[in-house]
Design an enzyme around this catalytic site. Structure first.
Site, PDB file in Angstrom:
ATOM      1  N   ARG A 188      48.017  33.653  39.919  1.00  0.00           N
ATOM      2  CA  ARG A 188      47.038  34.768  40.876  1.00  0.00           C
ATOM      3  C   ARG A 188      47.412  34.277  42.036  1.00  0.00           C
ATOM      4  O   ARG A 188      47.319  32.626  42.360  1.00  0.00           O
ATOM      5  CB  ARG A 188      45.903  34.562  40.546  1.00  0.00           C
ATOM      6  CG  ARG A 188      45.476  35.530  39.296  1.00  0.00           C
ATOM      7  CD  ARG A 188      43.804  35.282  38.855  1.00  0.00           C
ATOM      8  NE  ARG A 188      43.630  34.359  38.418  1.00  0.00           N
ATOM      9  CZ  ARG A 188      42.885  34.028  39.237  1.00  0.00           C
ATOM     10  NH1 ARG A 188      42.403  33.826  40.474  1.00  0.00           N
ATOM     11  NH2 ARG A 188      42.363  32.258  38.809  1.00  0.00           N
ATOM     12  N   LYS A 238      42.429  40.549  35.597  1.00  0.00           N
ATOM     13  CA  LYS A 238      41.133  39.793  35.967  1.00  0.00           C
ATOM     14  C   LYS A 238      40.959  40.613  36.875  1.00  0.00           C
ATOM     15  O   LYS A 238      39.675  40.602  37.521  1.00  0.00           O
ATOM     16  CB  LYS A 238      41.945  38.140  36.526  1.00  0.00           C
ATOM     17  CG  LYS A 238      42.479  37.684  36.096  1.00  0.00           C
ATOM     18  CD  LYS A 238      40.760  37.168  35.227  1.00  0.00           C
ATOM     19  CE  LYS A 238      41.113  35.216  34.858  1.00  0.00           C
ATOM     20  NZ  LYS A 238      40.963  34.504  33.338  1.00  0.00           N
ATOM     21  N   HIS A 296      33.514  33.979  32.244  1.00  0.00           N
ATOM     22  CA  HIS A 296      34.674  33.752  31.412  1.00  0.00           C
ATOM     23  C   HIS A 296      34.925  32.342  30.752  1.00  0.00           C
ATOM     24  O   HIS A 296      34.195  31.333  31.562  1.00  0.00           O
ATOM     25  CB  HIS A 296      34.994  32.462  33.329  1.00  0.00           C
ATOM     26  CG  HIS A 296      36.706  32.614  33.649  1.00  0.00           C
ATOM     27  ND1 HIS A 296      36.825  31.664  34.015  1.00  0.00           N
ATOM     28  CD2 HIS A 296      37.509  32.896  32.779  1.00  0.00           C
ATOM     29  CE1 HIS A 296      38.115  31.621  34.863  1.00  0.00           C
ATOM     30  NE2 HIS A 296      38.737  33.050  34.115  1.00  0.00           N
ATOM     31  N   SER A 309      40.497  27.372  35.182  1.00  0.00           N
ATOM     32  CA  SER A 309      42.069  27.703  34.781  1.00  0.00           C
ATOM     33  C   SER A 309      41.942  26.762  34.344  1.00  0.00           C
ATOM     34  O   SER A 309      42.225  25.280  34.989  1.00  0.00           O
ATOM     35  CB  SER A 309      43.289  28.698  35.748  1.00  0.00           C
ATOM     36  OG  SER A 309      43.687  28.652  35.043  1.00  0.00           O
ATOM     37  N   LYS A 330      40.431  26.707  27.516  1.00  0.00           N
ATOM     38  CA  LYS A 330      39.284  28.228  26.872  1.00  0.00           C
ATOM     39  C   LYS A 330      40.184  28.549  25.607  1.00  0.00           C
ATOM     40  O   LYS A 330      39.587  28.492  24.665  1.00  0.00           O
ATOM     41  CB  LYS A 330      39.137  29.277  27.929  1.00  0.00           C
ATOM     42  CG  LYS A 330      38.155  28.857  29.080  1.00  0.00           C
ATOM     43  CD  LYS A 330      37.704  29.945  29.447  1.00  0.00           C
ATOM     44  CE  LYS A 330      38.567  30.440  30.793  1.00  0.00           C
ATOM     45  NZ  LYS A 330      40.060  29.293  32.100  1.00  0.00           N
ATOM     46  N   THR A 331      41.449  28.646  26.392  1.00  0.00           N
ATOM     47  CA  THR A 331      42.573  29.501  25.140  1.00  0.00           C
ATOM     48  C   THR A 331      42.372  28.953  24.189  1.00  0.00           C
ATOM     49  O   THR A 331      42.637  28.408  23.019  1.00  0.00           O
ATOM     50  CB  THR A 331      43.685  29.763  25.673  1.00  0.00           C
ATOM     51  OG1 THR A 331      43.458  30.994  27.463  1.00  0.00           O
ATOM     52  CG2 THR A 331      44.497  30.754  24.898  1.00  0.00           C
ATOM     53  N   ASP A 342      38.988  33.987  26.708  1.00  0.00           N
ATOM     54  CA  ASP A 342      39.136  34.044  28.633  1.00  0.00           C
ATOM     55  C   ASP A 342      37.620  35.110  28.852  1.00  0.00           C
ATOM     56  O   ASP A 342      37.286  34.573  30.148  1.00  0.00           O
ATOM     57  CB  ASP A 342      40.354  34.608  28.770  1.00  0.00           C
ATOM     58  CG  ASP A 342      40.162  34.728  30.592  1.00  0.00           C
ATOM     59  OD1 ASP A 342      39.914  33.366  30.612  1.00  0.00           O
ATOM     60  OD2 ASP A 342      40.492  36.119  31.516  1.00  0.00           O
ATOM     61  N   ARG A 391      53.336  31.594  30.877  1.00  0.00           N
ATOM     62  CA  ARG A 391      52.256  32.199  29.371  1.00  0.00           C
ATOM     63  C   ARG A 391      52.909  33.341  28.997  1.00  0.00           C
ATOM     64  O   ARG A 391      54.098  33.737  28.420  1.00  0.00           O
ATOM     65  CB  ARG A 391      51.515  33.109  31.148  1.00  0.00           C
ATOM     66  CG  ARG A 391      50.998  32.447  32.062  1.00  0.00           C
ATOM     67  CD  ARG A 391      49.981  32.229  31.674  1.00  0.00           C
ATOM     68  NE  ARG A 391      48.833  31.424  32.594  1.00  0.00           N
ATOM     69  CZ  ARG A 391      47.359  31.559  32.169  1.00  0.00           C
ATOM     70  NH1 ARG A 391      46.692  32.269  31.250  1.00  0.00           N
ATOM     71  NH2 ARG A 391      47.202  30.935  33.649  1.00  0.00           N
TER      72      ARG A 391
HETATM   73  N1  LIG Z   1      42.030  18.084  25.316  1.00  0.00           N
HETATM   74  C1  LIG Z   1      42.991  19.338  25.633  1.00  0.00           C
HETATM   75  N2  LIG Z   1      42.590  20.007  25.531  1.00  0.00           N
HETATM   76  C2  LIG Z   1      42.600  21.394  25.761  1.00  0.00           C
HETATM   77  N3  LIG Z   1      43.167  21.929  25.926  1.00  0.00           N
HETATM   78  C3  LIG Z   1      44.544  19.879  26.870  1.00  0.00           C
HETATM   79  C4  LIG Z   1      43.600  19.670  26.388  1.00  0.00           C
HETATM   80  N4  LIG Z   1      45.170  18.427  26.662  1.00  0.00           N
HETATM   81  C5  LIG Z   1      45.886  18.964  27.201  1.00  0.00           C
HETATM   82  N5  LIG Z   1      45.672  20.379  27.029  1.00  0.00           N
HETATM   83  C6  LIG Z   1      46.393  21.678  27.947  1.00  0.00           C
HETATM   84  O1  LIG Z   1      45.593  21.808  28.589  1.00  0.00           O
HETATM   85  C7  LIG Z   1      45.905  23.480  29.225  1.00  0.00           C
HETATM   86  C8  LIG Z   1      44.594  24.492  28.839  1.00  0.00           C
HETATM   87  O2  LIG Z   1      44.938  25.565  29.435  1.00  0.00           O
HETATM   88  P1  LIG Z   1      44.513  27.079  29.018  1.00  0.00           P
HETATM   89  O3  LIG Z   1      43.573  26.421  26.990  1.00  0.00           O
HETATM   90  O4  LIG Z   1      45.262  28.241  29.008  1.00  0.00           O
HETATM   91  O5  LIG Z   1      43.191  26.897  29.498  1.00  0.00           O
HETATM   92  P2  LIG Z   1      42.006  28.279  30.602  1.00  0.00           P
HETATM   93  O6  LIG Z   1      42.341  29.046  28.977  1.00  0.00           O
HETATM   94  O7  LIG Z   1      40.585  27.586  30.459  1.00  0.00           O
HETATM   95  O8  LIG Z   1      42.534  28.643  31.115  1.00  0.00           O
HETATM   96  C9  LIG Z   1      47.178  23.713  27.693  1.00  0.00           C
HETATM   97  O9  LIG Z   1      48.579  23.677  28.535  1.00  0.00           O
HETATM   98  C10 LIG Z   1      46.837  22.590  27.204  1.00  0.00           C
HETATM   99  O10 LIG Z   1      47.799  22.366  25.925  1.00  0.00           O
HETATM  100  C1  LIG Z   2      45.190  34.446  33.428  1.00  0.00           C
HETATM  101  C2  LIG Z   2      44.251  33.488  34.205  1.00  0.00           C
HETATM  102  O1  LIG Z   2      43.025  32.737  33.823  1.00  0.00           O
HETATM  103  P1  LIG Z   2      42.931  31.394  32.649  1.00  0.00           P
HETATM  104  O2  LIG Z   2      44.202  30.685  33.474  1.00  0.00           O
HETATM  105  O3  LIG Z   2      41.760  30.843  32.870  1.00  0.00           O
HETATM  106  O4  LIG Z   2      43.910  31.724  31.234  1.00  0.00           O
HETATM  107  C3  LIG Z   2      44.297  33.125  36.023  1.00  0.00           C
HETATM  108  O5  LIG Z   2      43.665  32.385  36.136  1.00  0.00           O
HETATM  109  O6  LIG Z   2      45.287  34.142  36.467  1.00  0.00           O
HETATM  110 MN   LIG Z   3      43.563  31.243  29.515  1.00  0.00          MN
END
Ligand SMILES: Nc1ncnc2c1ncn2[C@@H]1O[C@H](COP(=O)(O)OP(=O)(O)O)[C@@H](O)[C@H]1O
Ligand SMILES: C=C(OP(=O)(O)O)C(=O)O
Ligand SMILES: [Mn+2]
Length: 533
Positions: free
Chosen positions: A56, A198, A217, A235, A239-240, A254, A320
């Site tokens: 973003r 978003k 969020h 981010s 979460k995911t 999300d 992504r």
């Molecule tokens: N302990 C952990 N818990 C969660 N994610 C982790 C951890 N260690 C490494 N990661 C990595 O960190 C990233 C977390 O990203 P994501 O789940 O997409 O976060 P969000 O959805 O909050 O943006 C992923 O690439 C995941 O593989």
């Molecule tokens: C899609 C997004 O959310 P997140 O990285 O929290 O998954 C973003 O921040 O662009």
């Molecule tokens: Mn996410």
């Protein structure tokens, strides 16, 4: 009601022969292939590269400041005003750009999965894969619902557009301009698809507090006992990743709303990080990389074999994958669950000082929600560069148009009703014996979450952290006790104390902006700078 301009545009698009309306997955992918937008991978996903923008462009986002928003938007660093005149210029230039295209895609979608809390959104894109992305991420109306569909908000996304700082009052060629009175969002000069989803999140975050719904969020899932958990986090905090869990039903990864009766997803799809995705630690998400219908953004693909390489970060660290939520095997069919039994704040602490899990009192929960702390290691040289702290209020400042106290008060009311436990979970970097610069193993985080969410930490002895004030379990099932107490793992405890104090000071300084908006008990629930005491 959309204003005259939007109505005219919508009517014009309805009659325009160049417009491809509400195409489904296979047809959009055929068109995207024909347009040369990307490549089909051997296992089925459609693979695209977004060029310069692989995330973003938060600095290029503006909200039109007018009678509608003057007093309702919290103007500051994240909500940056744009004049109605600059927006009018931009709108004219977008129309011109639309006229110059020989093909456009229109997707009519819902933002929000629950009929009573959703908005009708029309998304106009120049790229077929963008249309597929937004159909995947938002909620797809049924054929019947499409029949009488009336768009209220319009988003136009033109990556080939070049904004002009002189005409549009912006900073660069990239622009995300939100006009809440005209119900029109114009995105130009970036192909990162996340901007679209978003943007819809921002609309709902603006509207729902006035209807008694707390927009969040966060990701959300439901345990075997019908216990909903919500996972807030900026981010990259997990979460995911953590919401996709074989033992729990996924609501969404999300964006959610918390009404009087339920937690519901705003979306109909997920948007996961693909870089170095481990089939072992994230099997459900990994499986989506083998399916037709998944879009992979900035994942490297061999143009001959059409094999993908999830470990290759040459296009982006933020590669992504987007897929419909039902690509995750145990996803909730109705996109909702009961009100939460647990609230988790995810933080990725790069200083190696926060424990992997801590229990929060209601006041501590408010403190951490308003603070929204995370920190990433700054460079690629993990452990060498200085980590930098980020405070993003409500764990999502870029998406929250209103004052943080609006969202904070909604949280406060919900916590005050009782029955919800609050936790701070550090998914970041460990220090000391675990090696500075080692990311917390996903299996450790999952084990701690499983214990916390199933009540397994309720009876465990806790220590009260002298700096951060929260309760930290001294043991937990399936986890080495030592990792629970970061200080004990640092080779030099004094270095731990100094680093923790540095972080505490940053918390205190950041929180000054909220001192007039919260009770004294919330301020007192923050970290303590011991050397000042
Ligand atoms: N302990 C952990 N818990 C969660 N994610 C982790 C951890 N260690 C490494 N990661 C990595 O960190 C990233 C977390 O990203 P994501 O789940 O997409 O976060 P969000 O959805 O909050 O943006 C992923 O690439 C995941 O593989
Ligand atoms: C899609 C997004 O959310 P997140 O990285 O929290 O998954 C973003 O921040 O662009
Ligand atoms: Mn996410």
């Amino acid at each position: 009601m959309p204003n005259l301009f939007a109505r005219t545009l919508l009517a014009a698009l309805d009659e325009d022969a160049r417009v491809q309306r509400n195409l489904r997955t296979a047809e959009l992918i055929e068109q995207a292939v024909r347009n040369g937008e990307g490549l089909l991978a051997a296992d089925g996903p459609f693979v695209v590269a977004t060029g310069k923008h692989t995330g973003r462009s938060a600095q290029d986002k503006y909200i039109v400041r007018d009678a509608e928003t003057e007093n309702s938007v919290w103007w500051g660093k994240t909500n940056v005003p744009m004049t109605p005149e600059h927006f009018a210029n931009l709108r004219v230039d977008f129309i011109k750009a639309l006229e110059g295209r020989d093909r456009l895609y229109v997707a009519d979608l819902f933002g929000g999965s629950q009929a009573e809390h959703r908005v009708n959104v029309r998304v106009v894109t120049e790229l077929a894969w963008h249309s597929l992305f937004v159909r995947t991420l938002l909620v797809r109306p049924s054929a019947d619902e499409l029949e009488g569909f009336a768009a209220e908000y319009t988003i136009i996304d033109l990556p080939s557009f070049r904004a002009d700082p002189a005409r549009h009052g912006c900073r660069s060629e990239t622009i995300v301009a939100v006009n809440l009175s005209e119900k029109l969002i114009l995105i130009g000069g970036t192909a990162y698809a996340g901007e679209m989803k978003k943007s819809v999140f921002g609309i709902l975050n603006y509207l729902l507090p006035t209807r008694g719904v707390m927009p969040m969020h966060c990701s959300a899932n439901i345990g075997p006992a019908g216990d909903t958990a919500v996972f807030f986090g900026l981010s990259g905090t997990g979460k995911t990743t953590l919401s996709a869990d074989a033992s729990r039903t996924l609501i969404g990864d999300d964006e959610h709303g918390w009404s009087d009766t339920a937690v519901f997803n705003f979306e109909g799809g997920c948007y996961a990080k693909m870089i170095r995705l481990s089939p072992d630690a994230e099997p459900e998400i990994y499986a989506t990389t083998k399916r037709f219908g998944t879009i992979l953004e900035n994942v490297v693909i061999d143009p001959e074999t059409r094999q993908i390489d999830l470990d290759d970060d040459s296009l982006a660290e933020n590669s992504r994958g987007s897929y419909p939520i039902d690509f995750i095997p145990n996803a909730s069919a109705d996109n909702l669950g009961p009100v939460p039994a647990n609230i988790i704040f995810l933080t990725a602490d790069a200083y190696g000082v926060l424990p992997p899990i801590a229990k929060l009192t209601p006041d501590q929960a408010m403190y951490h929600f308003l603070s929204g702390y995370t920190a990433r290691v700054a460079g690629t040289e993990i452990g060498v560069t200085e980590p930098s702290a980020t405070f993003s209020t409500c764990f999502g400042a870029p998406f929250m148009p209103r004052h943080p106290s609006v969202y904070g008060n909604l949280l406060k009311e919900r916590i005050a009703k009782g029955g919800v436990k609050c936790w701070l979970v550090n998914t970041g970097w460990t220090g000391g014996a675990y090696g500075m610069g080692q990311r917390m193993p996903i299996k450790v985080t999952r084990a701690l979450l499983n214990a916390a969410l199933s009540g397994g930490l309720d009876a465990i002895t806790c220590r009260i952290d002298p700096i951060f004030g929260f309760a930290v379990p001294v043991a937990a099932p399936d986890v080495d006790d030592r990792i629970l107490d970061p200080r004990s793992t640092w080779v030099d405890p004094a270095a731990y104390d100094a680093t923790a104090e540095k972080l505490a000071r940053q918390f205190v300084e950041n929180f000054r902006q909220f001192e007039d908006a919260v009770d004294a008990a919330v301020i007192a629930a923050g970290p303590r700078v011991l050397s000042d005491a």
